[in-house]
Write an enzyme that holds these catalytic residues in place. Structure first.
Site, PDB file in Angstrom:
ATOM      1  N   SER A 117      11.024  -2.885  -7.883  1.00 12.47           N
ATOM      2  CA  SER A 117      10.096  -3.979  -8.179  1.00 12.47           C
ATOM      3  C   SER A 117      10.752  -5.353  -8.133  1.00 12.47           C
ATOM      4  O   SER A 117      10.127  -6.324  -7.704  1.00 12.47           O
ATOM      5  CB  SER A 117       9.441  -3.753  -9.541  1.00 12.47           C
ATOM      6  N   GLU A 132      12.933  -6.412  -6.140  1.00 16.13           N
ATOM      7  CA  GLU A 132      13.066  -6.806  -4.736  1.00 16.13           C
ATOM      8  C   GLU A 132      11.745  -7.261  -4.116  1.00 16.13           C
ATOM      9  O   GLU A 132      11.722  -7.784  -2.998  1.00 16.13           O
ATOM     10  CB  GLU A 132      13.673  -5.656  -3.927  1.00 16.13           C
ATOM     11  N   CYS A 160       5.490  -0.957  -9.813  1.00 23.66           N
ATOM     12  CA  CYS A 160       5.217  -0.358 -11.110  1.00 23.66           C
ATOM     13  C   CYS A 160       6.519  -0.251 -11.895  1.00 23.66           C
ATOM     14  O   CYS A 160       7.489   0.339 -11.408  1.00 23.66           O
ATOM     15  CB  CYS A 160       4.591   1.025 -10.928  1.00 23.66           C
ATOM     16  N   HIS A 210      15.892  -3.364 -19.975  1.00 24.48           N
ATOM     17  CA  HIS A 210      15.751  -3.491 -18.523  1.00 24.48           C
ATOM     18  C   HIS A 210      14.300  -3.764 -18.134  1.00 24.48           C
ATOM     19  O   HIS A 210      14.026  -4.591 -17.260  1.00 24.48           O
ATOM     20  CB  HIS A 210      16.269  -2.218 -17.842  1.00 24.48           C
ATOM     21  N   TYR A 245      -0.180 -10.922  -7.309  1.00 28.56           N
ATOM     22  CA  TYR A 245       0.677 -10.188  -8.236  1.00 28.56           C
ATOM     23  C   TYR A 245       0.060  -8.829  -8.562  1.00 28.56           C
ATOM     24  O   TYR A 245      -0.927  -8.749  -9.284  1.00 28.56           O
ATOM     25  CB  TYR A 245       0.826 -11.026  -9.502  1.00 28.56           C
ATOM     26  N   ARG A 299      -4.254   3.176 -14.067  1.00 28.41           N
ATOM     27  CA  ARG A 299      -4.446   1.906 -13.376  1.00 28.41           C
ATOM     28  C   ARG A 299      -4.186   2.004 -11.870  1.00 28.41           C
ATOM     29  O   ARG A 299      -4.264   1.020 -11.151  1.00 28.41           O
ATOM     30  CB  ARG A 299      -3.542   0.846 -14.008  1.00 28.41           C
TER      31      ARG A 299
END
Length: 157
Positions: free
Chosen positions: A64, A66, A88, A96, A121, A135
């Site tokens: 994510s 990147e 995700c 982290h 986003y 989701r």
């Protein structure tokens, strides 16, 4: 407070025609089961609104964080009407999670402030895998589909 409804329920008549639009999608390989479902929802929704399959360009990045670099490269080189990021991050036992989520949020916000095209986003940030499934095509809809609608609307902005 988050809504507890299917987020992918929207009025099709209020979404502009996307038949002349081109979209870049950057998707994280990490948590591929979830990001793959997000990508499927995103692509199918773009196509439902008229985007030709050849005008949907998908690139993958390892994780994510990147997504920022991938989106930036698409903004610079692609000729897209909008770029969508899909990732995700699932909360673990270390900080982290917070670092990645904050970094991606800041990076995408910065791209939106400086880029000529919108960057949408689509980063799920959940406490567990079940919430991510809900989701990514589950009881709360598909965030990828939501991002496709946002991209179309913002491309017409």
């Amino acid at each position: 407070m988050a809504t507890l409804r299917n987020l992918s329920e929207y009025d099709f008549s209020k979404v502009p025609d996307a038949s002349n639009m081109c979209f870049g999608i950057v998707v994280a390989e990490q948590n591929a089961e979830i990001t793959g479902a997000l990508l499927e929802g995103c692509v199918s929704t773009l196509e439902e609104h008229g985007t030709l399959p050849e005008n949907i360009h998908v690139k993958t990045v390892p994780g994510s964080f990147e997504l920022i670099y991938g989106a930036h490269q698409m903004c610079l080189n692609g000729g897209y009407d909008a770029v969508i990021i899909l990732g995700c991050v699932i909360k673990g036992e270390t900080p982290h999670f917070d670092n990645v989520c904050q970094g991606v949020t800041y990076g995408i916000a910065r791209l939106n402030a400086k880029s000529e095209i919108p960057v949408i986003y689509g980063l799920l940030t959940t406490n567990d895998l079940q919430q991510a499934h809900e989701r990514a095509g589950g009881s709360h809809g598909n965030k990828g589909s939501d991002c496709a609608v946002l991209a179309i609307k913002m491309a017409k902005f």
